[in-house]
Scaffold this motif. Structure first.
Motif, short mmCIF file in Angstrom:
data_model
loop_
_atom_site.label_atom_id
_atom_site.label_comp_id
_atom_site.label_asym_id
_atom_site.label_seq_id
_atom_site.Cartn_x
_atom_site.Cartn_y
_atom_site.Cartn_z
N THR A 74 5.46 -50.61 -7.40
CA THR A 74 5.59 -52.11 -7.56
C THR A 74 5.73 -52.98 -6.36
O THR A 74 6.49 -52.25 -5.59
N PHE A 75 5.37 -54.00 -6.53
CA PHE A 75 5.60 -55.17 -5.21
C PHE A 75 6.14 -56.07 -5.59
O PHE A 75 5.72 -56.67 -6.83
N ALA A 76 7.35 -56.55 -5.05
CA ALA A 76 8.00 -57.80 -5.50
C ALA A 76 8.24 -58.82 -4.32
O ALA A 76 8.24 -58.26 -3.17
N VAL A 77 8.09 -60.07 -4.49
CA VAL A 77 8.36 -60.97 -3.33
C VAL A 77 10.17 -61.44 -3.71
O VAL A 77 10.33 -62.05 -4.94
N LEU A 78 11.17 -60.93 -3.18
CA LEU A 78 12.18 -61.47 -3.40
C LEU A 78 12.53 -62.98 -2.98
O LEU A 78 13.46 -63.57 -3.48
N SER A 79 12.14 -63.28 -1.87
CA SER A 79 12.21 -64.60 -1.25
C SER A 79 11.07 -65.01 -0.64
O SER A 79 10.74 -64.39 0.34
N ASN A 80 10.68 -66.38 -0.57
CA ASN A 80 9.50 -66.85 0.23
C ASN A 80 9.93 -68.31 0.52
O ASN A 80 9.26 -69.37 0.07
N PRO A 81 10.76 -68.50 1.71
CA PRO A 81 11.23 -69.89 2.12
C PRO A 81 10.12 -70.74 2.56
O PRO A 81 10.34 -72.01 2.38
N GLU A 82 8.93 -70.09 2.94
CA GLU A 82 7.98 -70.77 3.70
C GLU A 82 7.07 -71.12 2.78
O GLU A 82 6.07 -71.70 2.98
N GLY A 83 7.12 -70.46 1.43
CA GLY A 83 6.02 -70.78 0.46
C GLY A 83 4.64 -70.11 0.76
O GLY A 83 3.57 -70.67 0.54
#
Length: 257
Positions: A171-180
């Motif tokens: 599985t792949f997950a984005v935990l945070s992406n402040p730059e969008g």
């Protein structure tokens, strides 16, 4: 880096843990061990046993000095005795039954999208995880032994990506992406924060590309200088990302982790 998975059963309370590790694996009551058994049980040595690789084989090295502390195939191992381990073998340390399971079959290759040069390669093992954190241009990629031990302070305010097993599913997950930043799976835009992945999937975000590949299996590299992604060895058609015709002469093996 050879890998192995180990199941640990605490027979006092029936708790079971199953996790993958990169060899060597250190087991004992000490906090520095990869697998920490009961820290209050002084009969268990701080470093009780090690699982190592020697000449392509997995071996168990008994570090415990007290007699009958480590049982293997119904007999106690002597201090510093070394025995070969096969997949499915088990050994006992007091109330703990430990069983050797199959090693990792997937690897994660981190590629610089600009130069297409590999930056790092890690085994993707059940029970463990791979954390990537930083920004659109620079990421630190490191293995995490347990999901509940991720340092949230380290990834606060940063781009943070996680590769792990959800049960039996990679599985792949984005935990945070402040730059969008936009995330692409095999050049298709990903809308969700987590998704199941499979061998030879390619994930792209910012200046980074991650390839999931079967460890040690042959593959065909796309000859397009701006692509160079791995394809199935027996595909014999066009590149799955850019459509360039694949040729048998470009067969390689990646993933000797």
């Amino acid at each position: 880096m050879p890998t192995v998975a180990i199941a640990v059963v605490n027979e006092r309370n029936s708790e079971e843990m199953r996790q993958g590790y990169v060899l060597p694996v250190r087991i004992g009551r000490g906090a520095a061990c990869n697998i920490q058994l009961d820290p209050e049980n002084r009969a268990i040595s701080r470093l009780h046993v090690e699982i190592l690789e020697e000449n392509g084989r997995i071996v168990l090295l008994n570090r415990a000095l007290n007699q009958n502390a480590t049982m293997f195939h119904g007999r106690s191992l002597a201090a510093n005795e070394k025995v070969a381990l096969e997949i499915g073998d088990s050994f006992r340390i007091f109330d703990y039954e430990l069983k050797v399971l199959a090693p990792s079959t997937l690897g994660l290759l981190h590629v610089d999208k600009g130069s297409l040069r590999p930056r790092a390669e890690h085994p993707l093992v059940p029970g463990g995880a791979i954390l990537a954190y930083g920004d659109a241009h620079h990421l630190t990629v490191e293995p995490v032994a347990r999901l509940d031990r991720i340092d949230t302070q380290k990834i606060a305010g940063r781009l943070a990506l996680l590769f792990y097993f959800d049960g039996d599913q990679p599985t792949f997950a984005v935990l945070s992406n402040p730059e969008g930043l936009q995330v692409f799976l095999d050049r298709g835009l990903v809308q969700q924060d987590a998704l199941y992945i499979q061998a030879l999937d390619t994930i792209e975000i910012g200046d980074h590309r991650f390839e999931i590949h079967p460890v040690g299996e042959p593959a065909i590299v796309c000859e397009n200088p701006s692509c160079q992604v791995l394809n199935h060895y027996d595909r014999g058609e066009n590149c799955r990302l850019c459509g360039t015709r694949l040729f048998g002469a470009t067969r390689i093996v990646r993933g000797k982790i």
